[in-house]
Design a protein around this motif. Structure first.
Motif, mmCIF file in Angstrom:
data_model
loop_
_atom_site.group_PDB
_atom_site.id
_atom_site.type_symbol
_atom_site.label_atom_id
_atom_site.label_comp_id
_atom_site.label_asym_id
_atom_site.label_seq_id
_atom_site.Cartn_x
_atom_site.Cartn_y
_atom_site.Cartn_z
ATOM 1 N N MET A 53 0.799 -1.221 0.000
ATOM 2 C CA MET A 53 0.000 0.000 0.000
ATOM 3 C C MET A 53 0.834 1.274 0.000
ATOM 4 S SD MET A 53 -3.021 -0.791 -0.407
ATOM 5 C CE MET A 53 -3.857 0.772 -0.065
ATOM 6 N N LYS A 54 1.789 1.358 0.913
ATOM 7 C CA LYS A 54 2.445 2.637 1.174
ATOM 8 C C LYS A 54 2.919 3.342 -0.105
ATOM 9 C CE LYS A 54 6.338 4.876 3.153
ATOM 10 N NZ LYS A 54 7.727 4.661 3.424
ATOM 11 N N SER A 55 3.645 2.601 -0.931
ATOM 12 C CA SER A 55 4.246 3.278 -2.079
ATOM 13 C C SER A 55 3.514 2.972 -3.382
ATOM 14 C CB SER A 55 5.728 2.908 -2.176
ATOM 15 O OG SER A 55 5.943 1.606 -1.720
ATOM 16 N N GLU A 56 2.362 2.340 -3.278
ATOM 17 C CA GLU A 56 1.679 1.896 -4.489
ATOM 18 C C GLU A 56 1.359 3.012 -5.486
ATOM 19 O OE1 GLU A 56 -1.025 -1.971 -5.320
ATOM 20 O OE2 GLU A 56 -1.456 -0.746 -3.567
ATOM 21 N N PRO A 57 0.845 4.143 -5.052
ATOM 22 C CA PRO A 57 0.488 5.171 -6.036
ATOM 23 C C PRO A 57 1.677 5.550 -6.925
ATOM 24 C CG PRO A 57 -0.344 5.745 -3.873
ATOM 25 C CD PRO A 57 0.533 4.564 -3.678
ATOM 26 N N ASP A 58 2.832 5.760 -6.326
ATOM 27 C CA ASP A 58 4.024 6.078 -7.105
ATOM 28 C C ASP A 58 4.336 4.993 -8.125
ATOM 29 O OD1 ASP A 58 5.839 7.648 -4.458
ATOM 30 O OD2 ASP A 58 4.802 8.531 -6.167
ATOM 31 N N HIS A 59 4.280 3.754 -7.681
ATOM 32 C CA HIS A 59 4.678 2.676 -8.561
ATOM 33 C C HIS A 59 3.684 2.485 -9.693
ATOM 34 C CE1 HIS A 59 7.156 1.542 -4.948
ATOM 35 N NE2 HIS A 59 8.009 1.826 -5.904
ATOM 36 N N ARG A 60 2.423 2.748 -9.429
ATOM 37 C CA ARG A 60 1.426 2.700 -10.508
ATOM 38 C C ARG A 60 1.815 3.658 -11.630
ATOM 39 N NH1 ARG A 60 -3.685 1.701 -7.771
ATOM 40 N NH2 ARG A 60 -3.658 -0.561 -7.544
ATOM 41 N N LEU A 61 2.238 4.851 -11.195
ATOM 42 C CA LEU A 61 2.630 5.876 -12.156
ATOM 43 C C LEU A 61 3.867 5.420 -12.927
ATOM 44 C CD1 LEU A 61 1.607 8.815 -12.655
ATOM 45 C CD2 LEU A 61 3.579 9.570 -11.319
ATOM 46 N N MET A 62 4.811 4.856 -12.186
ATOM 47 C CA MET A 62 6.064 4.412 -12.798
ATOM 48 C C MET A 62 5.843 3.378 -13.893
ATOM 49 S SD MET A 62 8.503 3.784 -9.547
ATOM 50 C CE MET A 62 9.153 5.123 -8.555
ATOM 51 N N ILE A 63 4.923 2.466 -13.642
ATOM 52 C CA ILE A 63 4.823 1.324 -14.545
ATOM 53 C C ILE A 63 3.787 1.517 -15.637
ATOM 54 C CG2 ILE A 63 5.655 -0.280 -12.795
ATOM 55 C CD1 ILE A 63 2.849 -1.180 -12.298
ATOM 56 N N LYS A 64 3.155 2.685 -15.673
ATOM 57 C CA LYS A 64 2.104 2.846 -16.680
ATOM 58 C C LYS A 64 2.668 2.798 -18.115
ATOM 59 C CE LYS A 64 1.294 7.809 -17.369
ATOM 60 N NZ LYS A 64 2.708 8.156 -17.356
ATOM 61 N N THR A 65 3.947 3.139 -18.273
ATOM 62 C CA THR A 65 4.554 3.081 -19.607
ATOM 63 C C THR A 65 4.721 1.653 -20.111
ATOM 64 O OG1 THR A 65 6.652 3.243 -18.455
ATOM 65 C CG2 THR A 65 5.860 5.227 -19.545
ATOM 66 N N PHE A 66 4.573 0.684 -19.217
ATOM 67 C CA PHE A 66 4.775 -0.709 -19.615
ATOM 68 C C PHE A 66 3.541 -1.314 -20.278
ATOM 69 C CE2 PHE A 66 8.518 -0.563 -17.000
ATOM 70 C CZ PHE A 66 9.334 -1.541 -17.513
ATOM 71 N N GLN A 67 2.452 -0.537 -20.359
ATOM 72 C CA GLN A 67 1.230 -1.123 -20.912
ATOM 73 C C GLN A 67 1.434 -1.600 -22.349
ATOM 74 O OE1 GLN A 67 -1.238 2.036 -19.762
ATOM 75 N NE2 GLN A 67 -1.736 1.134 -17.787
ATOM 76 N N GLU A 68 2.252 -0.881 -23.087
ATOM 77 C CA GLU A 68 2.532 -1.291 -24.464
ATOM 78 C C GLU A 68 3.860 -2.038 -24.509
ATOM 79 O OE1 GLU A 68 0.572 -0.726 -27.117
ATOM 80 O OE2 GLU A 68 -0.902 0.216 -25.774
ATOM 81 N N ASP A 69 3.951 -2.997 -25.403
ATOM 82 C CA ASP A 69 5.223 -3.680 -25.635
ATOM 83 C C ASP A 69 6.209 -2.668 -26.255
ATOM 84 O OD1 ASP A 69 7.110 -5.626 -25.823
ATOM 85 O OD2 ASP A 69 6.210 -6.647 -27.527
ATOM 86 N N PHE A 70 7.464 -2.805 -25.925
ATOM 87 C CA PHE A 70 8.463 -1.877 -26.458
ATOM 88 C C PHE A 70 8.903 -2.331 -27.844
ATOM 89 C CE2 PHE A 70 12.769 -0.351 -27.136
ATOM 90 C CZ PHE A 70 12.617 1.003 -26.869
ATOM 91 N N MET A 71 8.648 -1.511 -28.844
ATOM 92 C CA MET A 71 9.026 -1.884 -30.209
ATOM 93 C C MET A 71 10.074 -0.918 -30.759
ATOM 94 S SD MET A 71 7.905 -4.714 -31.070
ATOM 95 C CE MET A 71 8.695 -4.550 -32.663
ATOM 96 N N PRO A 72 11.334 -1.337 -30.761
ATOM 97 C CA PRO A 72 12.367 -0.455 -31.310
ATOM 98 C C PRO A 72 12.172 -0.274 -32.811
ATOM 99 C CG PRO A 72 13.276 -2.634 -30.800
ATOM 100 C CD PRO A 72 11.867 -2.622 -30.306
ATOM 101 N N HIS A 73 12.332 0.947 -33.290
ATOM 102 C CA HIS A 73 12.262 1.166 -34.729
ATOM 103 C C HIS A 73 13.549 0.673 -35.389
ATOM 104 C CE1 HIS A 73 13.243 5.347 -33.010
ATOM 105 N NE2 HIS A 73 14.362 4.693 -33.154
ATOM 106 N N GLU A 74 13.451 0.334 -36.660
ATOM 107 C CA GLU A 74 14.636 -0.158 -37.363
ATOM 108 C C GLU A 74 15.355 0.995 -38.038
ATOM 109 O OE1 GLU A 74 13.209 -4.373 -39.039
ATOM 110 O OE2 GLU A 74 15.358 -3.943 -39.017
#
Lengths: 405, 405
Positions: free
Chosen positions: B4-25
């Protein structure tokens, strides 16, 4: 160009390259590396980005945030390091102490001794404390006595010791160390994602882990984070007494990760970009499952495996259940069984690999196997397969033994 | 478990992970990393072997032999190291000298200074020599004068300096060093497979390289080999004065590669197994093409690119053709062109990345780009694409400039 002189030798050397190297597939029920999550494995073959590409910096930012989530920390200085977990261990201790300062290492099994070896090499005044009983937890009283006696500036403890399959309860240790003005390094190589671990709440100053354990990611890349207290020391020494290693200098690592100069990424070394794809995907898989569920899955796997092991008449090395690690279970080898032959048999007939002992050369240590079930292998079906093949292997050895009578 | 304590921060941190990372060629016409050979890229996703698997030891043997072929050496102590080429550089110097001994570094551009920095950190008496003219070769007379003056126990020279795109002729340097009882370390990070290089014939004591340059392999793994003279020093110091780094200790590396104890492989750290698949396949591709043909291809690419660059009215940084490296060419930026804007334009519009300067902050160094054509990119078609997009970018900037008048 003249390759003549040594050509015959080199022809011989390279003849093995005529065939492509095809590794066989095995179920890796060892203390690590574990089998890769298939999505992580595939991610290694994504197109290469330059380490100076803005999209690459995005990747670094995401990985940093992902590690913060896994470690439950808000520390800015949180990175993935190009190198095995052993280099994260060395990075942790070589950045925090100056030669002549005092390091205390809590020795459960193999790893506490490795840290002590590193400490001596780096010129620290290195002390260890050790328990008589395998895998027993150090109590806060024992630790306080050692802190009082040695007055270390840094203490190392292995959260989950893979050499014995034991876990050290961390509650209160961080606070205690800080009361004695000592920084706390925690080795979470095998405990990360298998055991509850909260870097900030537990007042841990340096936490590190590897990718090839419960993350089901590739070996060769490691995770590390530094508290504000630790960063203060690292920054204050940077000019007057830089650490002997250029590669491991966290001041340089931080600059490369864009943390020290308004998001400008300074060149330090070319990181293992493909392995960073791997760690990114591994973290993403854990986010999708949810960290607390991943931990729960490992804890359930532990209880399930322990029960099955006892059901087939085998005994566990570590007596107390709460001292036993989730992810790796140490199983005593019965007197009538040749431990290495059994591993060989399971490997050859069933394509399952279980682990031997890192402490086998020590005559005071009983003989045991280590069964790992890390990451994607913390799974009831894979544990059942392992138990069945273990039973088959035990049966085979006992039949052979009878045939010899 | 309580997140609980640090959850809000971590939610924010990991929101970028929703999409798979696709490097451009992108086409990486930079000094490295270069684009991976497609077969090498695919090899990273082969199933993971345990580092204790007998088949894995076979892989290690093959890789050792492959590196011996690339280096043209018969040295037993020949390995791939889990870490970037920078760690190979540090490994080379930290294993050969004791604190207080003397290191001489020949400085062409960036790398000789890096070695000097490492030498100072490790407590060596560190000296450098430097030429006034960019990329000029050190002569045997200059080197002999320095050996006589400083009496170093180890000398470092960068064979191909990627920061300037120059190459140092190595003929006679090894013999000369040995006359002065000095060991020779050669940095072949960008010269390996682009320039003739014969470790044994050239009397080189330590040679190292990276995988992400002309091998068209993954970054994060490096190649290194030690002569018998070097091994003698490493072995004799191992007990009385072990090197400060546990990770980089070549005595431990040799044991892990099965070289010191009848083919028994002692645990040191878990290597980057997937990257070893990569280096194996990369070496195999070079064997199939033949080393001398790979070198020839880079040499031809060099002459072709230099001609095209001059054809479109640009000038090269290094004056003498024989001082210019194959694999990386430094091109002066015309006065009317913004170098970074041009890189940006080529990258965005043409998906081609060329390199800037590592020495850009030095006001004494002229402004130049570095165009790399390493490994699979040492190819006429890719060079033509690069030249065309470079012309387009020059045109665009000049049009813009005119529009402003």
């Amino acid at each position: 160009m003249n390759l003549m002189k040594s050509e015959p030798d080199h022809r011989l050397m390279i003849k093995t390259f005529q065939e492509d190297f095809m590794p066989h597939e095995k179920l890796l029920m060892i203390p690590g590396p574990t089998n890769l999550n298939p999505n992580v494995l595939q991610s290694l073959s994504k197109p290469l980005l330059s380490h100076t590409d803005p999209q690459f910096y995005e990747l670094l930012d995401q990985i940093q945030n992902g590690i913060r989530y896994l470690f439950q920390t808000n520390n800015p200085y949180t990175f993935a390091i190009t190198g095995s977990a052993t280099i994260a261990m060395e990075t942790a201790i070589c950045n925090l102490l100056l030669p002549g300062q005092t390091l205390l290492s809590l020795v459960h099994g193999y790893w506490g001794n490795r840290v002590a070896t590193m400490g001596s090499r780096l010129g620290y005044n290195t002390n260890i404390i050790q328990n008589n009983k395998f895998g027993e937890n150090f109590t806060l009283i024992q630790i306080e006595n050692a802190l009082r006696k040695y007055r270390p500036s840094v203490m190392y403890v292995c959260h989950g010791d893979s050499s014995l399959g034991c876990v050290q309860n961390l509650n209160g240790i961080g606070k205690l160390c800080h009361r004695y003005n000592c920084l706390l390094i925690v080795d979470a190589v095998v405990s990360l994602c298998t055991t509850q671990l909260e870097m900030d709440n537990m007042e841990i100053d340096v936490l590190f882990s590897g990718c090839q354990k419960a993350l089901s990611g590739p070996p060769g890349i490691s995770l590390i984070s530094f508290s504000d207290k630790a960063v203060q020391i690292i920054k204050s020494r940077s000019n007057m007494c830089p650490i002997s290693s250029f590669y491991m200098d966290i001041n340089l690592v931080a600059k490369a990760w864009g943390l020290d100069n308004n998001n400008v990424h300074t060149y330090h070394y070319t990181p293992a970009i493909n392995l960073l794809y791997g760690i990114h995907t591994a973290i993403r898989e854990i986010i999708n499952e949810d960290l607390s569920k991943v931990i729960e899955r490992h804890q359930k796997a532990k209880h399930y495996l322990e029960k099955q092991i006892q059901n087939i008449g085998l005994k566990l090395l570590i007596q107390e259940s709460e001292n036993r690690l989730a992810g790796i279970t140490s199983v005593l080898i019965p007197d009538d069984i040749d431990g290495n032959m059994l591993i060989q048999f399971m490997y050859t007939k069933h394509d399952i690999l279980i682990g031997g002992s890192l402490l086998a050369s020590d005559p005071n240590v009983p003989k045991f196997w280590r069964i790992g079930y890390l990451g994607v292998n913390a799974d009831r079906k894979k544990i059942n397969q392992t138990i069945e093949s273990l039973q088959d292997a035990l049966q085979q050895q006992r039949n052979k033994f009878k045939a010899h009578l």
